[in-house]
Design a protein around this motif. Structure first.
Motif, PDB file in Angstrom:
ATOM      1  N   ASP A 194       0.740  -1.405  -0.078  1.00 52.52           N
ATOM      2  CA  ASP A 194      -0.154   0.087   0.163  1.00 52.52           C
ATOM      3  C   ASP A 194       0.770   1.339   0.057  1.00 52.52           C
ATOM      4  N   GLY A 195       2.034   1.145   0.324  1.00 50.55           N
ATOM      5  CA  GLY A 195       2.899   2.437   0.448  1.00 50.55           C
ATOM      6  C   GLY A 195       3.842   2.609  -0.971  1.00 50.55           C
ATOM      7  N   LEU A 196       3.830   1.445  -1.606  1.00 50.51           N
ATOM      8  CA  LEU A 196       4.767   1.954  -3.026  1.00 50.51           C
ATOM      9  C   LEU A 196       4.298   3.204  -3.602  1.00 50.51           C
ATOM     10  N   LYS A 197       2.904   3.348  -3.704  1.00 48.94           N
ATOM     11  CA  LYS A 197       2.690   4.612  -4.570  1.00 48.94           C
ATOM     12  C   LYS A 197       2.882   6.032  -3.955  1.00 48.94           C
ATOM     13  N   LYS A 198       3.292   5.860  -2.627  1.00 45.00           N
ATOM     14  CA  LYS A 198       3.901   6.948  -1.917  1.00 45.00           C
ATOM     15  C   LYS A 198       5.552   7.565  -2.554  1.00 45.00           C
ATOM     16  N   ILE A 199       6.329   6.254  -3.035  1.00 41.76           N
ATOM     17  CA  ILE A 199       7.647   6.629  -3.167  1.00 41.76           C
ATOM     18  C   ILE A 199       7.681   7.466  -4.339  1.00 41.76           C
ATOM     19  N   THR A 200       8.927   8.486  -3.901  1.00 45.49           N
ATOM     20  CA  THR A 200       9.017   9.310  -4.910  1.00 45.49           C
ATOM     21  C   THR A 200      10.395   9.420  -5.612  1.00 45.49           C
ATOM     22  N   ALA A 201      11.225   8.404  -5.202  1.00 43.61           N
ATOM     23  CA  ALA A 201      12.494   8.144  -5.820  1.00 43.61           C
ATOM     24  C   ALA A 201      12.254   7.450  -7.176  1.00 43.61           C
ATOM     25  N   ARG A 202      13.007   8.095  -8.109  1.00 44.33           N
ATOM     26  CA  ARG A 202      13.039   7.337  -9.551  1.00 44.33           C
ATOM     27  C   ARG A 202      13.561   5.975  -9.230  1.00 44.33           C
ATOM     28  N   THR A 203      12.887   4.886  -9.698  1.00 45.44           N
ATOM     29  CA  THR A 203      13.202   3.528  -9.464  1.00 45.44           C
ATOM     30  C   THR A 203      13.435   2.551 -10.563  1.00 45.44           C
ATOM     31  N   LEU A 204      14.395   1.683 -10.268  1.00 44.15           N
ATOM     32  CA  LEU A 204      14.646   0.440 -11.176  1.00 44.15           C
ATOM     33  C   LEU A 204      14.203  -0.648 -10.556  1.00 44.15           C
ATOM     34  N   VAL A 205      13.515  -1.515 -10.970  1.00 49.31           N
ATOM     35  CA  VAL A 205      12.993  -3.186 -10.540  1.00 49.31           C
ATOM     36  C   VAL A 205      13.809  -4.067 -11.434  1.00 49.31           C
ATOM     37  N   ILE A 206      14.375  -4.816 -10.864  1.00 46.87           N
ATOM     38  CA  ILE A 206      15.384  -6.093 -11.741  1.00 46.87           C
ATOM     39  C   ILE A 206      14.888  -7.299 -11.299  1.00 46.87           C
ATOM     40  N   ILE A 226       4.890   1.714  -8.545  1.00 47.20           N
ATOM     41  CA  ILE A 226       5.718   2.983  -8.014  1.00 47.20           C
ATOM     42  C   ILE A 226       5.487   3.798  -9.270  1.00 47.20           C
ATOM     43  N   PRO A 227       5.145   5.237  -8.735  1.00 47.17           N
ATOM     44  CA  PRO A 227       4.864   6.286  -9.858  1.00 47.17           C
ATOM     45  C   PRO A 227       6.012   6.395 -10.755  1.00 47.17           C
TER      46      PRO A 227
END
Length: 258
Positions: A194-206, A226-227
């Motif tokens: 539920d908190g993923l949508k709050k993340i503001t950091a540019r993110t890479l998922v591998i 994640i936005p």
């Protein structure tokens, strides 16, 4: 030996290289020794800060702790080193902790790399795998269980076997059953979905195509929540992209963080 006290527990961390700080979090049962090859490559570009999570490596090993403790430990490392902001990368369990940190201190994580992640679970993915194959793994040590489970976890078996022997020689993994159990209990019922949508950091998922612990569809779904996230699947890897496809891993991570 660089250490600090976090909520009464002494924690060890590696501090290598120069440049913008990159906090690097290892997987369950492991330590900073388990990612020493990755550290040696990444320190050419960044100041790499690799924390031994509580209960692991050269950090103190309390009998009970939670994932909230893990998250606070990373935040306390930021405080201890007076880091206003940093890049943050976690592998497997480290990726779970990294999500919690990125949610808790939005403005302090500049970029986020989540390697073979999931956002929630009843326990660790390793323990879930061991439970699914309990009869096959009965009576084996942790090292023997992992070795026997390679077919469910990895694709490039030769590279992982070599790394696994190196981990063992470096005493990089937990060996005591009660310490392994404490590490598993810390992840009981964790949930950052539920908190993923709050993340503001540019993110890479591998994720790795052949990962039987946290398969790529889980990583892809997580990235979608994640936005500002990109998803990348390593087609010749399982649960250890940094070991199974090391050159591509270092290239993609450094390009993303550069």
């Amino acid at each position: 030996m660089p250490t600090f006290i976090s909520n009464g527990t002494q924690l060890y961390y590696e501090d290598e290289g120069e440049g913008f700080p990159l906090v690097f979090l290892h997987g369950i049962y492991g330590s900073s020794r388990m990612i020493h090859v990755e550290i040696s490559r990444l320190k050419e570009h960044f100041r790499v800060l690799a924390l031994d999570s509580r209960g692991h490596g050269q950090s103190e090993r309390p009998s009970h702790y939670t994932i909230a403790d893990h998250v606070q430990d990373v935040i306390n490392l930021f405080h201890h080193l007076e880091l206003d902001t940093a890049y943050l990368m976690g592998i497997s369990m480290g990726s779970y902790i990294a999500q919690g940190v990125a949610i808790a201190v939005l403005d302090r994580v500049k970029k986020l790399v989540l390697v073979v992640p999931k956002s929630h679970g009843k326990t660790s993915s390793m323990q879930e795998l061991f439970t699914r194959h309990a009869k096959e793994l009965e009576g084996l040590s942790l090292e023997e269980k992992i070795s026997r489970s390679f077919n469910y976890m990895f694709h490039n078996h030769d590279s992982v076997q070599k790394a696994f022997r190196d981990y063992h020689a470096r005493q990089a993994m937990l060996t005591q059953p009660h310490e392994q159990e404490a590490a598993n209990r810390a992840l009981d019922g964790f949930d950052f979905h539920d908190g993923l949508k709050k993340i503001t950091a540019r993110t890479l998922v591998i994720s790795g195509t052949y990962d039987g612990l946290n398969p790529p569809e889980i990583g892809k779904a997580l990235a979608a929540q994640i936005p500002d996230a990109a998803f990348m699947e390593f087609m010749h890897s399982g649960h250890a992209p940094s070991v199974e496809e090391p050159e591509r891993f270092i290239h993609e991570v450094t390009q993303f963080l550069a």
